[in-house]
Design an enzyme around this catalytic site. Structure first.
Site, PDB file in Angstrom:
ATOM      1  N   GLU A   1      -6.495  -7.765  -1.149  1.00  0.00           N
ATOM      2  CA  GLU A   1      -7.099  -7.784   0.183  1.00  0.00           C
ATOM      3  C   GLU A   1      -8.595  -7.539   0.026  1.00  0.00           C
ATOM      4  O   GLU A   1      -9.041  -6.398  -0.083  1.00  0.00           O
ATOM      5  CB  GLU A   1      -6.483  -6.726   1.103  1.00  0.00           C
ATOM      6  CG  GLU A   1      -5.055  -7.016   1.499  1.00  0.00           C
ATOM      7  CD  GLU A   1      -4.524  -6.054   2.553  1.00  0.00           C
ATOM      8  OE1 GLU A   1      -5.340  -5.289   3.129  1.00  0.00           O
ATOM      9  OE2 GLU A   1      -3.310  -6.062   2.797  1.00  0.00           O
TER      10      GLU A   1
ATOM     11  N   GLU B   1       0.829  -1.210   0.000  1.00  0.00           N
ATOM     12  CA  GLU B   1       0.000   0.000   0.000  1.00  0.00           C
ATOM     13  C   GLU B   1       0.865   1.263   0.000  1.00  0.00           C
ATOM     14  O   GLU B   1       0.621   2.216   0.741  1.00  0.00           O
ATOM     15  CB  GLU B   1      -0.971  -0.008   1.186  1.00  0.00           C
ATOM     16  CG  GLU B   1      -2.029  -1.099   1.070  1.00  0.00           C
ATOM     17  CD  GLU B   1      -3.157  -0.964   2.073  1.00  0.00           C
ATOM     18  OE1 GLU B   1      -4.271  -1.420   1.771  1.00  0.00           O
ATOM     19  OE2 GLU B   1      -2.929  -0.399   3.167  1.00  0.00           O
TER      20      GLU B   1
END
Length: 597
Positions: free
Chosen positions: A243, A162
């Site tokens: 995710e 991320e």
């Protein structure tokens, strides 16, 4: 030679299209004796792949240490994945977030550095890249030998995590940093595809990747909309949600988060029907054993609970939930699913425990306190100055009768203030309490400061712990400090330090250790209730389970069955404040606390 490749529209396993249906299962949050059980249940839900992060600080608690044994034996975990006939995805960071202490970055990274201010983490900093090179050199060879190209389970390896959400790094430096990570990864023999994962919006996907790396997205709803955003940034190649948030984590003081199984199932159905691959985050959450839970701070500091159940399909104690069955039914529409379904566990043993032995913390400071550091400078040392990367530090100084009030620039994260051993008050980062009144007398002032978890997300990653800045009174800045790191392991306490408690109904005063024994069913999971206790740490048979608190949400604490023997089990609590009575109870079912509903 087996192959796994990124095709024009699909992942290709040995040249054939392969839809990855994966679930996150963190070996570091599960007792090693339970790894095989959790992996098997992943297969029974219909998953074909297991994904795991790797927390750097879990393996390297000190700069000159690296541990791949016991709970840290990633190689054994991946071998068990392969033995179950599943594939694997490995995400080694160096930053992982994961609601883990410091996002997986070792605290010593921030304390060491040529300028005394630590390395420039998550950017193209020579010291940081050198440290990563050492980390990868220890870790990645065991991953490399388990790649699918060498007959093992590992299909892909992630680069960073991320990164598009990390602020303050110029675009050109972002690209240089990511390319340096690629080079360091490839140098350790990793030849399977590399990828990045970012939140599913234009800004984060643009900032977090490279044209030469496969992009994946993270989201938990509106699957078709999110996949369309990803496709704008990934014109060719397979779409994948790395995710798929099927639940959420819990923070002390807030409710237990849950999501509706039918809503999650519908979003998963949309995703799989579109031909996309998926990694369920989490398939099985597990537990933040020890002092491994992280924290978030977006104006209010919120530490993560010991339970990492996550409202995942497989519960913290390994039981299939309604969400397990709902998602299994969806997967069965798109891929083969075994006929076998995991059995529901029966109730856990119920029993009461009297903690009939106790010892005050100040009675064993000579045993648990490390070498004290003295300073007469304008500020007390931080925990990081003392190279205490988690836990507690005891600070001490002298105050005068006219000092009147104690004010700290910043406490990270909580301090019990006492004068000559008498409680005075609490400094607390979460409630922004930075001052306490002092009695009108001179004496020895102590502050027992607790690190409740290092921030795991955002710009506050890497901040030091303990007393930060100056501490002053109404009349002066306090400069003459003594500070000692504490090693709060009950096994270190001499047997003759323990004394009989005042009775099973007598109130308990802290800070103090309390010990009791119990017999039970060997190997059975247990759920510990600590009603009437306030806040502290809990051990079972020498294993630190983690922090407990009377705050919501968590009502019970999971004790993995492998820790429990038939006779002579030992329960130890370090209570920081006080308890109604020295009693604890094991109950039949878990209680993770109140929900929004």
């Amino acid at each position: 030679m087996p192959t796994f490749e990124i095709g024009e529209r699909d992942f290709l396993l040995d040249g054939r299209p392969f839809q990855v249906i994966s679930g996150a299962l963190h070996y570091f949050r599960v007792h090693p004796d339970q790894w095989a059980d959790r992996i098997r249940k992943a297969r029974l839900m219909g998953l074909n792949t297991i994904e795991t992060y790797v927390p750097w600080n879990f393996h390297a608690p000190q700069p000159d240490e690296f541990d791949l044994t016991g709970r840290r034996d990633l190689g054994r975990f991946l071998d068990l994945v392969a033995a179950e006939g599943l594939h694997a995805i490995v995400r080694p960071g160096p930053y992982i977030c994961a609601e883990w202490d410091g996002g997986g970055l070792p605290a010593w990274l921030f304390a060491d550095g040529p300028d005394g201010r630590g390395t420039g983490v998550r950017r193209h900093d020579p010291a940081f890249l050198a440290a990563i090179g050492t980390y990868y050199g220890h870790l990645l060879p065991l991953v490399a030998e388990r790649q699918v190209t060498r007959g093992g389970p590992v299909l892909m390896v992630q680069v960073e995590n991320e990164y598009g959400a990390y602020p303050g790094v110029p675009a050109d430096e972002r690209a240089r940093y990511l390319r340096a990570l690629v080079d360091l990864t490839r140098a350790q023999g990793i030849d399977v595809p590399l990828f990045t994962s970012d939140q599913a919006d234009d800004e984060h996907l643009a900032l977090g990747g490279l044209p030469e790396l496969h992009r994946t997205a993270n989201f938990g709803s509106r699957s078709l909309e999110r996949l369309a955003v990803l496709r704008r940034h990934q014109p060719t190649g397979p779409l994948m949600c790395m995710e798929f948030w099927d639940g959420w984590f819990d923070s002390w003081g807030l409710e237990h988060h849950v999501t509706a199984p039918e809503t999650t199932a519908a979003d998963l159905d949309d995703l799989l029907a579109a031909g996309a691959s998926v990694n369920l985050y989490m398939f099985h959450g597990g537990t933040n054993l020890g002092l491994t839970s992280g924290a978030n701070d977006k104006g209010t500091y919120l530490p993560i609970t010991t339970s990492y159940d996550y409202d995942a399909p497989l519960s913290e104690h390994g039981a299939p939930t309604a969400k397990f069955h709902a998602l299994r039914a969806v997967i069965a529409k798109h891929a083969p699913v075994p006929d076998e379904v995991p059995l529901e566990p029966g109730p856990a043993p119920e029993l009461d425990v009297v903690l009939d032995r106790s010892v005050p913390l100040d009675g064993v400071l000579d045993v648990v306190a490390g070498r004290a550091s003295r300073t007469s400078s304008g500020r007390p040392p931080t925990m990081d100055d003392l190279r205490q990367w988690s836990g507690f530090v005891l600070y001490g100084t002298r105050v005068d009768a006219d000092d009147a009030v104690l004010v700290a620039d910043e406490v990270r994260d909580r301090a019990l203030v006492a004068l000559d051993g008498d409680p005075v008050g609490v400094l607390d980062r979460t409630t922004h309490a930075r001052s306490v009144p002092l009695p009108r007398r001179a004496g020895t002032l102590t502050l027992l400061v607790e690190d409740r978890g290092r921030v795991n997300y955002g710009p506050r990653i890497g901040e030091p712990k303990g007393l930060v800045g100056t501490v002053r009174t109404a009349t002066r800045v306090l400069t003459d400090w003594e500070a000692a790191p504490l090693r709060l392991d009950p096994a270190r306490l001499p047997e003759d330090a323990w004394r009989a408690a005042g009775g099973d109904a007598a109130p308990v005063a802290g800070p103090s250790f309390h010990r009791g024994t119990f017999d039970s069913v060997a190997g059975a999971d247990h759920f510990l209730r600590l009603d009437g206790w306030t806040r502290g740490l809990v051990w079972v048979n020498g294993e630190l389970l983690g922090r407990y608190s009377s705050q919501v949400p968590t009502g019970t604490y999971y004790v993995p069955g492998p820790l429990v023997r038939a006779e002579g089990n030992e329960l130890v609590l370090l209570e920081l404040h006080g308890a109604a009575a020295p009693r604890a109870r094991f109950v039949a079912e878990p209680d993770l606390g109140p929900t929004e509903a």
